[in-house]
Enzyme design. Structure first.
Site, PDB file in Angstrom:
ATOM      1  N   HIS A  85       0.824  -1.219   0.000  1.00 13.61           N
ATOM      2  CA  HIS A  85       0.000   0.000   0.000  1.00 13.61           C
ATOM      3  C   HIS A  85       0.850   1.257   0.000  1.00 13.61           C
ATOM      4  O   HIS A  85       0.380   2.335   0.365  1.00 13.61           O
ATOM      5  CB  HIS A  85      -0.945  -0.005   1.225  1.00 13.61           C
ATOM      6  CG  HIS A  85      -1.970  -1.100   1.144  1.00 13.61           C
ATOM      7  ND1 HIS A  85      -2.780  -1.452   2.207  1.00 13.61           N
ATOM      8  CD2 HIS A  85      -2.306  -1.948   0.133  1.00 13.61           C
ATOM      9  CE1 HIS A  85      -3.565  -2.459   1.839  1.00 13.61           C
ATOM     10  NE2 HIS A  85      -3.289  -2.774   0.591  1.00 13.61           N
TER      11      HIS A  85
ATOM     12  N   GLY B 259      -1.190  -9.445  12.386  1.00  9.90           N
ATOM     13  CA  GLY B 259      -1.637  -8.065  12.611  1.00  9.90           C
ATOM     14  C   GLY B 259      -2.492  -7.477  11.527  1.00  9.90           C
ATOM     15  O   GLY B 259      -2.484  -6.267  11.308  1.00  9.90           O
TER      16      GLY B 259
HETATM   17  N1  APR Z   1      -0.508  -7.905  17.410  1.00 10.63           N
HETATM   18  C1  APR Z   1      -1.114  -8.559  16.387  1.00 10.63           C
HETATM   19  N2  APR Z   1      -2.308  -8.185  15.859  1.00 10.63           N
HETATM   20  C2  APR Z   1      -2.904  -7.109  16.400  1.00 10.63           C
HETATM   21  C3  APR Z   1      -2.344  -6.375  17.471  1.00 10.63           C
HETATM   22  C4  APR Z   1      -1.086  -6.815  17.972  1.00 10.63           C
HETATM   23  N3  APR Z   1      -0.492  -6.171  18.982  1.00 10.63           N
HETATM   24  N4  APR Z   1      -3.197  -5.350  17.782  1.00 10.63           N
HETATM   25  C5  APR Z   1      -4.245  -5.438  16.923  1.00 10.63           C
HETATM   26  N5  APR Z   1      -4.074  -6.495  16.101  1.00 10.63           N
HETATM   27  C6  APR Z   1      -4.941  -6.944  15.013  1.00 10.63           C
HETATM   28  C7  APR Z   1      -6.400  -6.599  15.159  1.00 10.63           C
HETATM   29  O1  APR Z   1      -7.071  -7.640  15.858  1.00 10.63           O
HETATM   30  C8  APR Z   1      -6.849  -6.543  13.693  1.00 10.63           C
HETATM   31  O2  APR Z   1      -7.260  -7.826  13.243  1.00 10.63           O
HETATM   32  O3  APR Z   1      -4.491  -6.259  13.871  1.00 10.63           O
HETATM   33  C9  APR Z   1      -5.573  -6.144  12.944  1.00 10.63           C
HETATM   34  C10 APR Z   1      -5.607  -4.723  12.410  1.00 10.63           C
HETATM   35  O4  APR Z   1      -6.598  -4.685  11.421  1.00 10.63           O
HETATM   36  P1  APR Z   1      -6.879  -3.306  10.661  1.00 10.63           P
HETATM   37  O5  APR Z   1      -6.960  -2.211  11.662  1.00 10.63           O
HETATM   38  O6  APR Z   1      -8.029  -3.577   9.738  1.00 10.63           O
HETATM   39  O7  APR Z   1      -5.554  -3.049   9.814  1.00 10.63           O
HETATM   40  P2  APR Z   1      -5.133  -3.741   8.460  1.00 10.63           P
HETATM   41  O8  APR Z   1      -5.605  -5.155   8.403  1.00 10.63           O
HETATM   42  O9  APR Z   1      -3.675  -3.507   8.313  1.00 10.63           O
HETATM   43  O10 APR Z   1      -5.915  -2.852   7.349  1.00 10.63           O
HETATM   44  C11 APR Z   1      -5.622  -3.147   5.999  1.00 10.63           C
HETATM   45  O11 APR Z   1      -6.878  -1.208   5.321  1.00 10.63           O
HETATM   46  O12 APR Z   1      -7.323   0.913   5.943  1.00 10.63           O
HETATM   47  C12 APR Z   1      -6.661   0.167   5.002  1.00 10.63           C
HETATM   48  O13 APR Z   1      -4.750   0.655   3.754  1.00 10.63           O
HETATM   49  C13 APR Z   1      -5.191   0.434   5.067  1.00 10.63           C
HETATM   50  O14 APR Z   1      -3.356  -1.119   5.006  1.00 10.63           O
HETATM   51  C14 APR Z   1      -4.611  -0.854   5.617  1.00 10.63           C
HETATM   52  C15 APR Z   1      -5.633  -1.882   5.198  1.00 10.63           C
END
Ligand code: APR
Length: 240
Positions: free
Chosen positions: A115, A182
């Site tokens: 991204h 994550g």
């Molecule tokens: N360790 C591991 N996982 C974790 C932790 C941690 N300390 N804290 C939170 N999480 C998990 C949450 O349970 C969740 O499933 O990380 C995940 C974060 O999910 P999102 O907030 O949706 O982030 P992400 O999956 O990276 O989003 C994908 O969406 O908004 C767009 O472009 C943006 O790259 C991003 C994409």
């Protein structure tokens, strides 16, 4: 924690990580959809889209400048360092949805930024592109050519850089183990990478304190934070 798959992990030649905002959460960078999620405070569709940018570039830039300040002050955590440490024992590729550069700053060499990067800035018109770690004194910042600059990130409605995506798929298709850490796996096409890996016989391991929409596809779900779990993986691999 990884005992049920320790043989497959020890025998693996190539391990591919698919990471998301959760792996940087313990570096103090908020996730998007978790309880501390950025999208809780801001409407993602109002800020992270190409239309929002052209409608109000100053507002979108104010949000990105706030995030850049936070990200540039953040440090990699034990989860990032464990992945770069693992590369001493295995071929390790990191396919990250994160734009914070923390994998690279923790020493990982093979990182594909699906991204883009919040540190890399590009012109909306000419081919100017550069890493800029200072803050801008006026927003939106202007290129030398007179047009406005933007973060080199992939906004909703934009495609991923084709060369990066093609390479990501080839790594997903040729790994022995894929570790998904994550990420909520709700955003495509990044969330198809585990399917490519599974189709080619890879073992899928999820590291996430919460269930995700793809938990049922996983061979193992480790309900731990990445900073806790990933160092245990290095221990398992480094003790031969
Ligand atoms: N360790 C591991 N996982 C974790 C932790 C941690 N300390 N804290 C939170 N999480 C998990 C949450 O349970 C969740 O499933 O990380 C995940 C974060 O999910 P999102 O907030 O949706 O982030 P992400 O999956 O990276 O989003 C994908 O969406 O908004 C767009 O472009 C943006 O790259 C991003 C994409």
């Amino acid at each position: 924690m990884f005992d049920s798959l320790s043989r497959q992990i020890k025998d693996a030649k190539k391990i591919v990580f698919v990471t998301g905002a959760g792996i940087s959460q313990e570096s103090g960078i908020p996730t998007f959809r978790g309880k501390d999620g950025l999208w809780r405070k801001y409407d993602s569709m109002q800020l992270a889209t190409i239309d929002a940018f052209y409608e109000d570039p100053k507002l979108v830039w104010e949000w990105y400048e706030e995030r850049r300040t936070n990200i540039l002050a953040a440090k990699p955590n034990a989860g990032h360092f464990a992945i770069s440490e693992l590369a001493k024992f295995k071929e390790v590729i990191v396919l990250t949805q994160n734009i914070d550069g923390l994998h690279q700053r923790s020493g990982s060499r093979h990182v594909l930024e699906l991204h883009g990067s919040i540190i890399r800035i590009k012109c909306t018109v000419c081919d100017f592109k550069d890493n800029i770690t200072t803050s801008f004194d006026s927003l939106p910042p202007k290129c030398k050519c007179g047009n406005i600059l933007r973060p080199d990130v992939v906004w909703f409605g934009e495609g991923l850089p084709q060369d990066v995506w093609d390479e990501a798929i080839s790594h997903a298709q040729t790994c022995d183990v894929m570790i998904i850490a994550g990420t909520s796996l709700v955003v495509s096409p990044a969330n198809t990478l585990p399917l490519y890996a599974k189709q080619n016989g890879a073992v899928l391991i999820e590291v996430n304190p919460e269930k995700t929409v793809m938990s049922s596809e996983m061979d193992l779900s480790v309900r731990e934070t990445s900073a806790n779990a990933l160092p245990k993986l290095v221990e398992l691999v480094s003790t031969g």
